[in-house]
Design a protein around this motif. Sequence first.
Motif, PDB file in Angstrom:
ATOM      1  N   ALA A   1     166.595   4.572 -38.530  1.00 26.25           N
ATOM      2  CA  ALA A   1     166.724   3.375 -39.364  1.00 26.25           C
ATOM      3  C   ALA A   1     165.474   2.522 -39.224  1.00 26.25           C
ATOM      4  O   ALA A   1     164.801   2.545 -38.191  1.00 26.25           O
ATOM      5  CB  ALA A   1     167.959   2.575 -38.971  1.00 26.25           C
ATOM      6  N   ALA A   2     165.186   1.759 -40.268  1.00 28.18           N
ATOM      7  CA  ALA A   2     163.953   0.974 -40.272  1.00 28.18           C
ATOM      8  C   ALA A   2     164.113  -0.263 -41.133  1.00 28.18           C
ATOM      9  O   ALA A   2     164.988  -0.341 -41.996  1.00 28.18           O
ATOM     10  CB  ALA A   2     162.792   1.818 -40.793  1.00 28.18           C
ATOM     11  N   LEU A   3     163.240  -1.226 -40.894  1.00 30.28           N
ATOM     12  CA  LEU A   3     163.069  -2.390 -41.753  1.00 30.28           C
ATOM     13  C   LEU A   3     161.799  -2.168 -42.553  1.00 30.28           C
ATOM     14  O   LEU A   3     160.705  -2.084 -41.988  1.00 30.28           O
ATOM     15  CB  LEU A   3     162.964  -3.667 -40.928  1.00 30.28           C
ATOM     16  CG  LEU A   3     164.268  -4.331 -40.455  1.00 30.28           C
ATOM     17  CD1 LEU A   3     165.124  -4.740 -41.624  1.00 30.28           C
ATOM     18  CD2 LEU A   3     165.041  -3.451 -39.504  1.00 30.28           C
ATOM     19  N   VAL A   4     161.955  -2.047 -43.867  1.00 32.30           N
ATOM     20  CA  VAL A   4     160.834  -1.700 -44.736  1.00 32.30           C
ATOM     21  C   VAL A   4     160.366  -2.939 -45.481  1.00 32.30           C
ATOM     22  O   VAL A   4     161.166  -3.596 -46.163  1.00 32.30           O
ATOM     23  CB  VAL A   4     161.246  -0.613 -45.746  1.00 32.30           C
ATOM     24  CG1 VAL A   4     160.076  -0.254 -46.649  1.00 32.30           C
ATOM     25  CG2 VAL A   4     161.778   0.615 -45.017  1.00 32.30           C
TER      26      VAL A   4
ATOM     27  N   ASP B   1     162.554  -9.911 -48.193  1.00 33.03           N
ATOM     28  CA  ASP B   1     161.274  -9.556 -47.584  1.00 33.03           C
ATOM     29  C   ASP B   1     161.305  -8.152 -46.990  1.00 33.03           C
ATOM     30  O   ASP B   1     160.261  -7.515 -46.844  1.00 33.03           O
ATOM     31  CB  ASP B   1     160.934 -10.540 -46.454  1.00 33.03           C
ATOM     32  CG  ASP B   1     160.958 -11.987 -46.915  1.00 33.03           C
ATOM     33  OD1 ASP B   1     160.131 -12.344 -47.769  1.00 33.03           O
ATOM     34  OD2 ASP B   1     161.813 -12.753 -46.434  1.00 33.03           O
ATOM     35  N   TRP B   2     162.519  -7.707 -46.616  1.00 34.62           N
ATOM     36  CA  TRP B   2     162.682  -6.435 -45.931  1.00 34.62           C
ATOM     37  C   TRP B   2     163.886  -5.691 -46.490  1.00 34.62           C
ATOM     38  O   TRP B   2     164.819  -6.312 -47.005  1.00 34.62           O
ATOM     39  CB  TRP B   2     162.910  -6.648 -44.421  1.00 34.62           C
ATOM     40  CG  TRP B   2     161.825  -7.444 -43.756  1.00 34.62           C
ATOM     41  CD1 TRP B   2     161.765  -8.806 -43.607  1.00 34.62           C
ATOM     42  CD2 TRP B   2     160.637  -6.923 -43.164  1.00 34.62           C
ATOM     43  NE1 TRP B   2     160.617  -9.167 -42.947  1.00 34.62           N
ATOM     44  CE2 TRP B   2     159.906  -8.035 -42.661  1.00 34.62           C
ATOM     45  CE3 TRP B   2     160.124  -5.639 -42.983  1.00 34.62           C
ATOM     46  CZ2 TRP B   2     158.686  -7.889 -42.010  1.00 34.62           C
ATOM     47  CZ3 TRP B   2     158.908  -5.483 -42.338  1.00 34.62           C
ATOM     48  CH2 TRP B   2     158.198  -6.597 -41.857  1.00 34.62           C
ATOM     49  N   ILE B   3     163.851  -4.360 -46.374  1.00 31.34           N
ATOM     50  CA  ILE B   3     164.993  -3.527 -46.720  1.00 31.34           C
ATOM     51  C   ILE B   3     165.465  -2.837 -45.447  1.00 31.34           C
ATOM     52  O   ILE B   3     164.703  -2.111 -44.802  1.00 31.34           O
ATOM     53  CB  ILE B   3     164.626  -2.467 -47.776  1.00 31.34           C
ATOM     54  CG1 ILE B   3     164.118  -3.130 -49.056  1.00 31.34           C
ATOM     55  CG2 ILE B   3     165.839  -1.588 -48.086  1.00 31.34           C
ATOM     56  CD1 ILE B   3     163.624  -2.147 -50.104  1.00 31.34           C
ATOM     57  N   ASN B   4     166.713  -3.069 -45.081  1.00 26.95           N
ATOM     58  CA  ASN B   4     167.332  -2.408 -43.937  1.00 26.95           C
ATOM     59  C   ASN B   4     167.756  -1.026 -44.409  1.00 26.95           C
ATOM     60  O   ASN B   4     168.675  -0.893 -45.222  1.00 26.95           O
ATOM     61  CB  ASN B   4     168.524  -3.221 -43.453  1.00 26.95           C
ATOM     62  CG  ASN B   4     169.112  -2.682 -42.167  1.00 26.95           C
ATOM     63  OD1 ASN B   4     168.482  -1.906 -41.459  1.00 26.95           O
ATOM     64  ND2 ASN B   4     170.329  -3.097 -41.856  1.00 26.95           N
TER      65      ASN B   4
ATOM     66  N   VAL C   1     155.305   5.510 -47.952  1.00 25.53           N
ATOM     67  CA  VAL C   1     155.210   4.150 -47.420  1.00 25.53           C
ATOM     68  C   VAL C   1     154.912   4.222 -45.927  1.00 25.53           C
ATOM     69  O   VAL C   1     155.644   4.868 -45.163  1.00 25.53           O
ATOM     70  CB  VAL C   1     156.514   3.375 -47.664  1.00 25.53           C
ATOM     71  CG1 VAL C   1     156.418   1.964 -47.088  1.00 25.53           C
ATOM     72  CG2 VAL C   1     156.830   3.325 -49.159  1.00 25.53           C
ATOM     73  N   ARG C   2     153.870   3.556 -45.511  1.00 31.70           N
ATOM     74  CA  ARG C   2     153.503   3.552 -44.093  1.00 31.70           C
ATOM     75  C   ARG C   2     154.299   2.473 -43.353  1.00 31.70           C
ATOM     76  O   ARG C   2     154.380   1.323 -43.793  1.00 31.70           O
ATOM     77  CB  ARG C   2     152.012   3.296 -43.920  1.00 31.70           C
ATOM     78  CG  ARG C   2     151.593   3.236 -42.453  1.00 31.70           C
ATOM     79  CD  ARG C   2     150.090   3.160 -42.270  1.00 31.70           C
ATOM     80  NE  ARG C   2     149.763   2.922 -40.879  1.00 31.70           N
ATOM     81  CZ  ARG C   2     149.802   3.849 -39.931  1.00 31.70           C
ATOM     82  NH1 ARG C   2     150.152   5.082 -40.238  1.00 31.70           N
ATOM     83  NH2 ARG C   2     149.486   3.554 -38.680  1.00 31.70           N
ATOM     84  N   LEU C   3     154.879   2.879 -42.218  1.00 29.86           N
ATOM     85  CA  LEU C   3     155.636   1.959 -41.386  1.00 29.86           C
ATOM     86  C   LEU C   3     155.015   1.887 -39.995  1.00 29.86           C
ATOM     87  O   LEU C   3     154.526   2.892 -39.475  1.00 29.86           O
ATOM     88  CB  LEU C   3     157.102   2.405 -41.269  1.00 29.86           C
ATOM     89  CG  LEU C   3     157.893   2.512 -42.569  1.00 29.86           C
ATOM     90  CD1 LEU C   3     159.297   3.036 -42.280  1.00 29.86           C
ATOM     91  CD2 LEU C   3     157.964   1.174 -43.291  1.00 29.86           C
ATOM     92  N   GLU C   4     155.066   0.708 -39.425  1.00 31.85           N
ATOM     93  CA  GLU C   4     154.573   0.499 -38.067  1.00 31.85           C
ATOM     94  C   GLU C   4     155.733   0.663 -37.073  1.00 31.85           C
ATOM     95  O   GLU C   4     156.905   0.563 -37.447  1.00 31.85           O
ATOM     96  CB  GLU C   4     153.966  -0.901 -37.943  1.00 31.85           C
ATOM     97  CG  GLU C   4     152.856  -1.197 -38.933  1.00 31.85           C
ATOM     98  CD  GLU C   4     151.639  -0.320 -38.728  1.00 31.85           C
ATOM     99  OE1 GLU C   4     151.450   0.174 -37.583  1.00 31.85           O
ATOM    100  OE2 GLU C   4     150.878  -0.103 -39.693  1.00 31.85           O
ATOM    101  N   PRO C   5     155.424   0.874 -35.790  1.00 35.00           N
ATOM    102  CA  PRO C   5     156.498   1.002 -34.786  1.00 35.00           C
ATOM    103  C   PRO C   5     157.465  -0.178 -34.783  1.00 35.00           C
ATOM    104  O   PRO C   5     158.667   0.011 -34.554  1.00 35.00           O
ATOM    105  CB  PRO C   5     155.721   1.108 -33.473  1.00 35.00           C
ATOM    106  CG  PRO C   5     154.430   1.764 -33.868  1.00 35.00           C
ATOM    107  CD  PRO C   5     154.101   1.186 -35.222  1.00 35.00           C
ATOM    108  N   LEU C   6     156.969  -1.398 -35.060  1.00 35.87           N
ATOM    109  CA  LEU C   6     157.842  -2.568 -35.092  1.00 35.87           C
ATOM    110  C   LEU C   6     158.913  -2.444 -36.168  1.00 35.87           C
ATOM    111  O   LEU C   6     159.997  -3.016 -36.052  1.00 35.87           O
ATOM    112  CB  LEU C   6     157.016  -3.831 -35.341  1.00 35.87           C
ATOM    113  CG  LEU C   6     157.790  -5.148 -35.530  1.00 35.87           C
ATOM    114  CD1 LEU C   6     158.502  -5.521 -34.234  1.00 35.87           C
ATOM    115  CD2 LEU C   6     156.863  -6.262 -35.981  1.00 35.87           C
ATOM    116  N   HIS C   7     158.626  -1.686 -37.230  1.00 36.57           N
ATOM    117  CA  HIS C   7     159.562  -1.548 -38.336  1.00 36.57           C
ATOM    118  C   HIS C   7     160.730  -0.623 -38.005  1.00 36.57           C
ATOM    119  O   HIS C   7     161.761  -0.659 -38.689  1.00 36.57           O
ATOM    120  CB  HIS C   7     158.845  -1.005 -39.575  1.00 36.57           C
ATOM    121  CG  HIS C   7     157.739  -1.880 -40.066  1.00 36.57           C
ATOM    122  ND1 HIS C   7     156.643  -1.393 -40.758  1.00 36.57           N
ATOM    123  CD2 HIS C   7     157.545  -3.213 -39.949  1.00 36.57           C
ATOM    124  CE1 HIS C   7     155.824  -2.392 -41.058  1.00 36.57           C
ATOM    125  NE2 HIS C   7     156.363  -3.503 -40.588  1.00 36.57           N
TER     126      HIS C   7
END
Length: 416
Positions: free
Chosen positions: A181-184, A166-169, A215-221
Amino acid sequence: MTRIDEGWGRGPSLRYEKIAGRFRPLFKRIGERAIERDQERRLPFEEVRWLREAGFGALRIPAAYGGAEITLPELFALLIELSAADPNITNIFRSHQGFTEDLLNAPKDGWRDEWLGRLGRGEMVGSGFSELTGNVGDYATTIVREAEGYRLNGAKFYTTGSIYADWINLGAVDGSSAPIAALVPTSAPGVEILDDWDGFGQAMSGSGTARFDNVRLEPLHIKPNAARFPYTQAFFQLVHFASLAGIGRAAATELARHVGARARLYPRGNGEASAQDPQVLEVVGRVKGPAYAAGAIVLNVAEALQRSYETNVSGVDPDETDVHHIADIETSQSVTVISKLILEATTVLFDALGASAAKRATALDRHWRNARTITSHNPRIYHDRVVGEFAVSGKRPAPVGNRKIITPFDRGSEVA
């Protein structure tokens, strides 16, 4: 180790049999079609789903978040058993389990709570750190802050497990070239995951390319800290060791079955059947013994990682202890040993069966192909030198990539 009734040794805790009992029926189902998947190169989406639904991705997650809260030695014992069924699937979960360790070592805040809850509910994480250009740990991928969020651009390779997740670290640099770093989300617009890994082993691990186009990421990501847990290098290497131990175990089991069923004899044989020929039986022993030894080493090193984890979460300053470096050393001094044991075992097994062992229907070659591929991921040629330097002068292993250690007491953020 595990499966004491089969000579593989006792599990790492008194409760291990109960823990493993939940998953052994699934491991058996996964193993039943491992040859078919290898020969058809069929990605194990269904098998991964079985494990996710059974809570395999929440093994280390605290019970308060829906997890099983097991120890690292218990985790690695399970990974050996899963690898005996199919080491591709162990590799698929490798990054997910690593991100779990990030969370367990992170400051206790709302971000950590959110992601522990997601993993406890069955969400899955894949890998997004490696790139084909530059040195290991260098990133061309960028995450740049915008008015109401962040924008991700770049490409990754060796994105193991991401096609199932579901996510890419993911690791990248921000607008000032600082690590971030992010969860995409794998379903986000602009994310493309390709099944283009063309290795001759671990062919179904989903270790190919991922591309990110605005790719748009939110602060939670965004991860509050780009640093990782102190035993990161040792952990990811030890997952490969567990895979190798499981490969050895599967090779030994299959070889014994083939020898037991073999009717054809060589003119120079020493028995009425292969199963009674002492020289053939010696070959079987030369496969099972190394598999046993590899598993024992894995669980011993897992104890070193458990000590590193417990030391870190107890609040000990990483600069005031050698426990994390010792975990790295114990891992490095196991690399060449386990690699040689399993590569030799998966080669010598053919001496017990003759030319019929090379038939595609037996798929015995998959054990060597998988082992050879895994042992190539982190070149063992450097680990003996690291061990020698430590033994002679006490020199600590050099860090790889961004090795700032995250502790449960860190404050602030490295996010730009």
